[in-house]
Design a protein around this motif. Structure first.
Motif: not given
Length: 374
Positions: A86-88, A125-129, A133-134, A266-267
């Motif tokens: 769901t989050g992804l 870019a932040a969404l790509g990070v 990660h997910r 996660d952090v």
């Protein structure tokens, strides 16, 4: 963008962020295509009976409904039913923001400011990070399906922008008339009559109550509130100004999934989500401009030293008005003196001619010269 409208855009982000846990709960009972069909049928029936149709060509309503309703939710629900967390899912669907910016530039010829380019780039870019990660917890096919849903959302944003200034709630309700028929057809074709009959047959049982409440939230908050406000903003501002706010949705979606399903972020996700919020809000701000009475002061042409910019801003209004009045007076005086100077010059020329040539007329040099004078 007005501060009030930015608050409304944040309300949409919250409503849509909570929409993902509600959708996951509803998919426990309703298959994907049937869920979309029932969702839009609940909106379409009262719309046809009680809501006046927006004064736009019906082809634009069909186009918005086919993109926002059919393409977006068919692929999104398929991706979530195929195992997309769901989050992804709330994160990947926000690829619609850069899709919208690109499509608006190509199809609508909207020009981007440097602030918007930087803000959207940082947010992407932040969404790509977060996605990198997910992505380790999801298969490739669900991600591709949700990305197709994001493209449908972007096309719907551009189509909504193209419809022009209309009643946003009426537009939202009327494009909801488009998806039910194709969604029911897809449900019967893909999910089968037996699955459809089972879902309807057990819809009012206690076991289906959470799914029914999730469906109700999707209809009221996700469609009426969310798309009603969103359509208003898309009709009022350029697509590149409104679309970045959709990138706030995954921040709400991740937190809501954490609370509902124990999907602990996660952090890295928390920090990247904060970057998304800051970048979106910064890119939507209008750069500060000088007030109408403040005129930037530049150095005189004969001087090589520039006048400091702050002095122009700090000059009192009274002094600026006085300087303008003196300048206007000086120009008026010069204009008033020009006729007198011209007359004086003419008199001086006349006197000089008389003094230099006392004779009545000079003797003609040749017949040709006298003829030329005549």
């Amino acid at each position: 963008m007005l501060f009030r409208d930015r608050i409304l855009a944040l309300v949409v982000a919250v409503a849509w962020g909570l929409n993902f846990p509600a959708t996951a709960i509803a998919l426990d009972h309703w298959p994907p295509f049937l869920l979309a069909a029932v969702r839009f049928t609940l909106l379409a029936l009262p719309t046809i009976l009680f809501v006046p149709r927006p004064k736009v060509p019906f082809r634009w309503i069909v186009l918005v409904g086919a993109t926002l309703g059919v393409l977006q939710f068919a692929f999104l629900y398929l991706g979530m039913a195929a195992g997309m967390p769901t989050g992804l899912a709330s994160l990947v669907i926000q690829a619609s923001a850069p899709f919208t910016v690109v499509l608006a530039g190509v199809l609508l010829r909207e020009r981007l400011t440097a602030r918007q380019v930087v803000g959207v780039s940082v947010a992407v870019a932040a969404l790509g990070v977060i996605a990198v990660h997910r992505a380790q917890t999801a298969a490739l096919l669900p991600v591709v399906l949700v990305l197709c849903g994001a493209l449908g959302w972007a096309l719907g944003n551009v189509a909504t922008r193209r419809t022009g200034p209309v009643n946003p709630l009426h537009l939202t309700l009327w494009w909801a008339v488009v998806p039910p028929v194709p969604m029911f057809a897809l449900s019967l074709l893909v999910e089968g009559p037996a699955r459809v009959g089972q879902a309807f047959g057990t819809a009012l049982t206690p076991a289906a109550l959470p799914a029914d409440l999730g469906l109700l939230y999707i209809v009221v908050a996700g469609s009426l509130v969310g798309y009603g406000i969103w359509s208003r903003l898309m009709g009022k501002y350029p697509s590149s100004t409104v679309a970045p706010f959709s990138m706030l949705v995954p921040v709400i979606g991740v937190l809501a999934s954490w609370a509902a399903f124990g999907e602990v972020p996660d952090v890295v996700e928390v920090v990247a989500g904060a970057v998304v919020v800051v970048a979106v809000l910064w890119s939507s701000r209008t750069p500060r401009v000088l007030p109408p009475g403040a005129v930037p002061v530049t150095a005189p042409e004969t001087s090589s030293a520039p006048v400091p910019a702050p002095a122009a801003v700090e000059t009192p209004q009274v002094e600026r008005d006085a300087a303008r009045s003196e300048a206007v007076s000086a120009v008026s005086d010069r204009l008033a003196q020009k006729p007198a100077s011209r007359e004086a010059g003419t008199d001086a020329e006349a006197r000089g001619v008389v003094d230099a040539a006392p004779a009545p007329a000079p003797a003609p040099v040749s017949p040709g010269a006298a003829g030329a004078r005549r």
